[in-house]
Design a protein around this motif. Sequence first.
Motif, PDB file in Angstrom:
ATOM      1  N   UNK A   1      -0.644  29.829  -0.399  1.00  0.00           N
ATOM      2  CA  UNK A   1      -1.208  30.367   0.848  1.00  0.00           C
ATOM      3  C   UNK A   1      -2.711  30.198   0.942  1.00  0.00           C
ATOM      4  N   UNK A   2      -3.405  30.594  -0.119  1.00  0.00           N
ATOM      5  CA  UNK A   2      -4.864  30.580  -0.081  1.00  0.00           C
ATOM      6  C   UNK A   2      -5.409  29.165   0.034  1.00  0.00           C
ATOM      7  N   UNK A   3      -4.757  28.207  -0.565  1.00  0.00           N
ATOM      8  CA  UNK A   3      -5.208  26.813  -0.469  1.00  0.00           C
ATOM      9  C   UNK A   3      -4.896  26.226   0.904  1.00  0.00           C
ATOM     10  N   UNK A   4      -3.774  26.605   1.454  1.00  0.00           N
ATOM     11  CA  UNK A   4      -3.349  26.082   2.756  1.00  0.00           C
ATOM     12  C   UNK A   4      -4.301  26.518   3.873  1.00  0.00           C
ATOM     13  N   UNK A   5      -4.837  27.726   3.755  1.00  0.00           N
ATOM     14  CA  UNK A   5      -5.675  28.247   4.844  1.00  0.00           C
ATOM     15  C   UNK A   5      -6.897  27.381   5.121  1.00  0.00           C
ATOM     16  N   UNK A   6      -7.339  26.586   4.152  1.00  0.00           N
ATOM     17  CA  UNK A   6      -8.530  25.754   4.335  1.00  0.00           C
ATOM     18  C   UNK A   6      -8.188  24.372   4.891  1.00  0.00           C
ATOM     19  N   UNK A   7      -6.909  24.088   5.109  1.00  0.00           N
ATOM     20  CA  UNK A   7      -6.510  22.828   5.724  1.00  0.00           C
ATOM     21  C   UNK A   7      -6.653  21.608   4.840  1.00  0.00           C
ATOM     22  N   UNK A   8      -6.757  21.805   3.530  1.00  0.00           N
ATOM     23  CA  UNK A   8      -6.918  20.685   2.604  1.00  0.00           C
ATOM     24  C   UNK A   8      -5.586  20.194   2.036  1.00  0.00           C
TER      25      UNK A   8
ATOM     26  N   UNK B   1      -1.516  19.385   2.728  1.00  0.00           N
ATOM     27  CA  UNK B   1      -0.510  19.199   3.771  1.00  0.00           C
ATOM     28  C   UNK B   1       0.661  20.165   3.583  1.00  0.00           C
ATOM     29  N   UNK B   2       1.129  20.722   4.684  1.00  0.00           N
ATOM     30  CA  UNK B   2       2.133  21.788   4.642  1.00  0.00           C
ATOM     31  C   UNK B   2       3.455  21.312   5.225  1.00  0.00           C
ATOM     32  N   UNK B   3       4.543  21.619   4.511  1.00  0.00           N
ATOM     33  CA  UNK B   3       5.891  21.426   5.040  1.00  0.00           C
ATOM     34  C   UNK B   3       6.152  22.567   6.017  1.00  0.00           C
ATOM     35  N   UNK B   4       6.252  23.787   5.490  1.00  0.00           N
ATOM     36  CA  UNK B   4       6.354  24.996   6.299  1.00  0.00           C
ATOM     37  C   UNK B   4       5.990  26.183   5.421  1.00  0.00           C
ATOM     38  N   UNK B   5       5.620  27.265   6.063  1.00  0.00           N
ATOM     39  CA  UNK B   5       5.207  28.495   5.371  1.00  0.00           C
ATOM     40  C   UNK B   5       4.101  28.171   4.366  1.00  0.00           C
ATOM     41  N   UNK B   6       4.327  28.460   3.078  1.00  0.00           N
ATOM     42  CA  UNK B   6       3.305  28.198   2.049  1.00  0.00           C
ATOM     43  C   UNK B   6       3.752  27.090   1.104  1.00  0.00           C
ATOM     44  N   UNK B   7       4.525  26.142   1.626  1.00  0.00           N
ATOM     45  CA  UNK B   7       5.105  25.057   0.833  1.00  0.00           C
ATOM     46  C   UNK B   7       4.368  23.756   1.131  1.00  0.00           C
ATOM     47  N   UNK B   8       3.917  23.091   0.058  1.00  0.00           N
ATOM     48  CA  UNK B   8       3.241  21.808   0.226  1.00  0.00           C
ATOM     49  C   UNK B   8       4.229  20.735   0.697  1.00  0.00           C
ATOM     50  N   UNK B   9       3.707  19.739   1.374  1.00  0.00           N
ATOM     51  CA  UNK B   9       4.524  18.669   1.924  1.00  0.00           C
ATOM     52  C   UNK B   9       4.827  17.616   0.864  1.00  0.00           C
ATOM     53  N   UNK B  10       6.092  17.552   0.452  1.00  0.00           N
ATOM     54  CA  UNK B  10       6.552  16.567  -0.522  1.00  0.00           C
ATOM     55  C   UNK B  10       6.478  15.183   0.115  1.00  0.00           C
ATOM     56  N   UNK B  11       6.155  14.187  -0.680  1.00  0.00           N
ATOM     57  CA  UNK B  11       6.036  12.776  -0.285  1.00  0.00           C
ATOM     58  C   UNK B  11       4.727  12.440   0.414  1.00  0.00           C
TER      59      UNK B  11
END
Length: 189
Positions: free
Chosen positions: A94-101, A103-113
Amino acid sequence: MANFKFKTMGVMIDMSRNAVMSVEGLRRYLPLLKKMGYNCAMLYTEDTYEVDGEGYFGYMRGRYTKEEMKELDAFASSIGVTLIPCIQTLAHVNAAIRWGKVPVDCADIMLVDDERTYEFIDHMFATLSECFASKKIHIGMDEAHMLGRGKYQDINGFENRFDILLKHLIRISEIAKKYELLLVPSDSF
């Protein structure tokens, strides 16, 4: 009756729930663990450590600097305790996602691939391999219940989430090999 003897006995200390233990606090705590027979401490840090190339990672969260991690690792080693970093490599970011650095799949999950995901994980592994003598790194990939159901599905269509998880683990393993790290997986999903 069998006589079992463990080579490693340790604890995991949560450093991510708004109570990051100070360096001084850990320097007091680790000798107590050693006196109780522990020889390993895993530091659970979702985003509470400095990462080269990721200036906002852990920003305003009490993160450990590289120098502090090296100092703690050297101190622990001097009293016979191995420190093992415990990080998240899929969800709980969550904390890393908030800065937009990241890529997000959904919620607090990083985008695989997405290559940016693996560049980010590479930066984490590079930093931690520099700071800790142990070649073990505990990776968390739990609570990713919606894996592949957001942006990933928009891009790739429906895929079995266990296949996506395996694909992600293989990529992470390749990065770990680059730094000669031994992955210690924990719970997944």
